[in-house]
Design a protein around this motif. Structure first.
Motif, PDB file in Angstrom:
ATOM      1  N   MET A   1      24.817  94.649  -4.975  1.00  0.00           N
ATOM      2  CA  MET A   1      24.420  95.535  -3.900  1.00  0.00           C
ATOM      3  C   MET A   1      22.909  95.456  -3.732  1.00  0.00           C
ATOM      4  SD  MET A   1      24.701  99.682  -3.648  1.00  0.00           S
ATOM      5  CE  MET A   1      26.450  99.710  -3.410  1.00  0.00           C
ATOM      6  N   PRO A   2      22.428  95.252  -2.501  1.00  0.00           N
ATOM      7  CA  PRO A   2      20.978  95.165  -2.297  1.00  0.00           C
ATOM      8  C   PRO A   2      20.306  96.507  -2.566  1.00  0.00           C
ATOM      9  CG  PRO A   2      22.152  94.984  -0.206  1.00  0.00           C
ATOM     10  CD  PRO A   2      23.180  95.064  -1.291  1.00  0.00           C
ATOM     11  N   GLY A   3      19.064  96.429  -2.968  1.00  0.00           N
ATOM     12  CA  GLY A   3      18.292  97.645  -3.218  1.00  0.00           C
ATOM     13  C   GLY A   3      17.907  98.325  -1.922  1.00  0.00           C
ATOM     14  N   LYS A   4      17.343  99.497  -2.050  1.00  0.00           N
ATOM     15  CA  LYS A   4      16.912 100.263  -0.885  1.00  0.00           C
ATOM     16  C   LYS A   4      15.726  99.567  -0.223  1.00  0.00           C
ATOM     17  CE  LYS A   4      15.391 104.848   0.428  1.00  0.00           C
ATOM     18  NZ  LYS A   4      15.027 106.187  -0.045  1.00  0.00           N
ATOM     19  N   LEU A   5      15.786  99.435   1.092  1.00  0.00           N
ATOM     20  CA  LEU A   5      14.699  98.792   1.833  1.00  0.00           C
ATOM     21  C   LEU A   5      13.580  99.789   2.093  1.00  0.00           C
ATOM     22  CD1 LEU A   5      16.651  96.840   4.612  1.00  0.00           C
ATOM     23  CD2 LEU A   5      15.694  95.915   2.516  1.00  0.00           C
ATOM     24  N   THR A   6      12.345  99.293   2.072  1.00  0.00           N
ATOM     25  CA  THR A   6      11.232 100.120   2.511  1.00  0.00           C
ATOM     26  C   THR A   6      11.287 100.193   4.033  1.00  0.00           C
ATOM     27  OG1 THR A   6       9.696  98.278   2.790  1.00  0.00           O
ATOM     28  CG2 THR A   6       9.789  99.317   0.590  1.00  0.00           C
ATOM     29  N   ARG A   7      10.508 101.096   4.608  1.00  0.00           N
ATOM     30  CA  ARG A   7      10.477 101.216   6.069  1.00  0.00           C
ATOM     31  C   ARG A   7      10.043  99.897   6.696  1.00  0.00           C
ATOM     32  NH1 ARG A   7       6.844 105.792   8.903  1.00  0.00           N
ATOM     33  NH2 ARG A   7       5.167 104.478   8.194  1.00  0.00           N
ATOM     34  N   GLN A   8       9.058  99.244   6.100  1.00  0.00           N
ATOM     35  CA  GLN A   8       8.569  97.986   6.655  1.00  0.00           C
ATOM     36  C   GLN A   8       9.617  96.882   6.510  1.00  0.00           C
ATOM     37  OE1 GLN A   8       4.741  96.867   5.262  1.00  0.00           O
ATOM     38  NE2 GLN A   8       4.615  95.093   6.561  1.00  0.00           N
ATOM     39  N   GLN A   9      10.312  96.809   5.384  1.00  0.00           N
ATOM     40  CA  GLN A   9      11.360  95.804   5.216  1.00  0.00           C
ATOM     41  C   GLN A   9      12.489  96.028   6.223  1.00  0.00           C
ATOM     42  OE1 GLN A   9      12.077  96.707   1.113  1.00  0.00           O
ATOM     43  NE2 GLN A   9      11.034  94.863   0.387  1.00  0.00           N
ATOM     44  N   ALA A  10      12.799  97.296   6.481  1.00  0.00           N
ATOM     45  CA  ALA A  10      13.836  97.602   7.458  1.00  0.00           C
ATOM     46  C   ALA A  10      13.416  97.143   8.852  1.00  0.00           C
ATOM     47  CB  ALA A  10      14.135  99.101   7.454  1.00  0.00           C
ATOM     48  N   MET A  11      12.125  97.334   9.200  1.00  0.00           N
ATOM     49  CA  MET A  11      11.635  96.867  10.497  1.00  0.00           C
ATOM     50  C   MET A  11      11.755  95.359  10.600  1.00  0.00           C
ATOM     51  SD  MET A  11       8.309  99.106  11.580  1.00  0.00           S
ATOM     52  CE  MET A  11       7.535  99.313   9.991  1.00  0.00           C
ATOM     53  N   VAL A  12      11.409  94.643   9.528  1.00  0.00           N
ATOM     54  CA  VAL A  12      11.497  93.182   9.536  1.00  0.00           C
ATOM     55  C   VAL A  12      12.939  92.757   9.769  1.00  0.00           C
ATOM     56  CG1 VAL A  12      11.300  91.111   8.121  1.00  0.00           C
ATOM     57  CG2 VAL A  12       9.461  92.781   8.116  1.00  0.00           C
ATOM     58  N   GLU A  13      13.866  93.382   9.060  1.00  0.00           N
ATOM     59  CA  GLU A  13      15.274  93.025   9.210  1.00  0.00           C
ATOM     60  C   GLU A  13      15.758  93.292  10.635  1.00  0.00           C
ATOM     61  OE1 GLU A  13      17.091  91.342   7.030  1.00  0.00           O
ATOM     62  OE2 GLU A  13      15.330  91.310   5.730  1.00  0.00           O
ATOM     63  N   MET A  14      15.351  94.400  11.204  1.00  0.00           N
ATOM     64  CA  MET A  14      15.760  94.740  12.568  1.00  0.00           C
ATOM     65  C   MET A  14      15.159  93.763  13.571  1.00  0.00           C
ATOM     66  SD  MET A  14      17.713  96.529  14.050  1.00  0.00           S
ATOM     67  CE  MET A  14      18.192  97.651  15.267  1.00  0.00           C
ATOM     68  N   LEU A  15      13.862  93.461  13.427  1.00  0.00           N
ATOM     69  CA  LEU A  15      13.226  92.502  14.337  1.00  0.00           C
ATOM     70  C   LEU A  15      13.885  91.135  14.232  1.00  0.00           C
ATOM     71  CD1 LEU A  15       9.497  93.465  13.796  1.00  0.00           C
ATOM     72  CD2 LEU A  15      10.719  93.568  15.963  1.00  0.00           C
ATOM     73  N   ASP A  16      14.199  90.721  13.021  1.00  0.00           N
ATOM     74  CA  ASP A  16      14.826  89.419  12.825  1.00  0.00           C
ATOM     75  C   ASP A  16      16.235  89.405  13.416  1.00  0.00           C
ATOM     76  OD1 ASP A  16      14.730  86.731  11.785  1.00  0.00           O
ATOM     77  OD2 ASP A  16      16.172  87.397  10.279  1.00  0.00           O
ATOM     78  N   ALA A  17      16.939  90.529  13.317  1.00  0.00           N
ATOM     79  CA  ALA A  17      18.289  90.596  13.881  1.00  0.00           C
ATOM     80  C   ALA A  17      18.256  90.585  15.404  1.00  0.00           C
ATOM     81  CB  ALA A  17      18.997  91.853  13.377  1.00  0.00           C
ATOM     82  N   MET A  18      17.263  91.278  15.984  1.00  0.00           N
ATOM     83  CA  MET A  18      17.171  91.364  17.444  1.00  0.00           C
ATOM     84  C   MET A  18      16.643  90.074  18.057  1.00  0.00           C
ATOM     85  SD  MET A  18      15.736  95.250  17.796  1.00  0.00           S
ATOM     86  CE  MET A  18      15.423  95.100  19.539  1.00  0.00           C
ATOM     87  N   CYS A  19      15.715  89.430  17.382  1.00  0.00           N
ATOM     88  CA  CYS A  19      15.088  88.197  17.871  1.00  0.00           C
ATOM     89  C   CYS A  19      15.132  87.181  16.735  1.00  0.00           C
ATOM     90  CB  CYS A  19      13.651  88.446  18.285  1.00  0.00           C
ATOM     91  SG  CYS A  19      13.424  89.786  19.442  1.00  0.00           S
ATOM     92  N   PRO A  20      16.278  86.592  16.472  1.00  0.00           N
ATOM     93  CA  PRO A  20      16.413  85.731  15.299  1.00  0.00           C
ATOM     94  C   PRO A  20      15.401  84.593  15.274  1.00  0.00           C
ATOM     95  CG  PRO A  20      18.445  85.789  16.594  1.00  0.00           C
ATOM     96  CD  PRO A  20      17.450  86.627  17.308  1.00  0.00           C
ATOM     97  N   ALA A  21      15.087  84.161  14.074  1.00  0.00           N
ATOM     98  CA  ALA A  21      14.171  83.033  13.908  1.00  0.00           C
ATOM     99  C   ALA A  21      14.678  81.861  14.734  1.00  0.00           C
ATOM    100  CB  ALA A  21      14.071  82.659  12.432  1.00  0.00           C
TER     101      ALA A  21
END
Length: 81
Positions: A1-21
């Motif tokens: 199970m992944p650990g808890k994301l920081t607010r900044q890590q969560a933003m990165v994941e969301m940005l990457d999901a919305m605008c994938p590499a």
């Protein structure tokens, strides 16, 4: 199970999901955008704000927070690079 994301890590994941590499945005760019978002949040918590300028940019108000804001964006971007 992944650990808890920081607010900044969560933003990165969301940005990457919305605008994938790919041809338009890389994961590293998402990290830098998230770092700037974190610096903006800190600016507002200190009572500052961003205001649009006529040159399609922005100004930090009050001006006394400008250097701290710029240093925070640079530090966060380098920390996550």
């Amino acid at each position: 199970m992944p650990g808890k994301l920081t607010r900044q890590q969560a933003m990165v994941e969301m940005l990457d999901a919305m605008c994938p590499a790919g041809p338009y945005q890389t994961y590293d760019q998402a990290v830098k955008i998230a770092a700037v978002c974190e610096a903006v949040a800190a600016l507002y918590q200190k009572g500052g704000a961003l205001h649009p300028t006529s040159a399609l940019g922005f100004a930090v108000k009050p001006a006394s927070l400008t250097k701290a804001f710029e240093a925070a964006t640079r530090a966060l971007a380098h920390q996550n690079a």
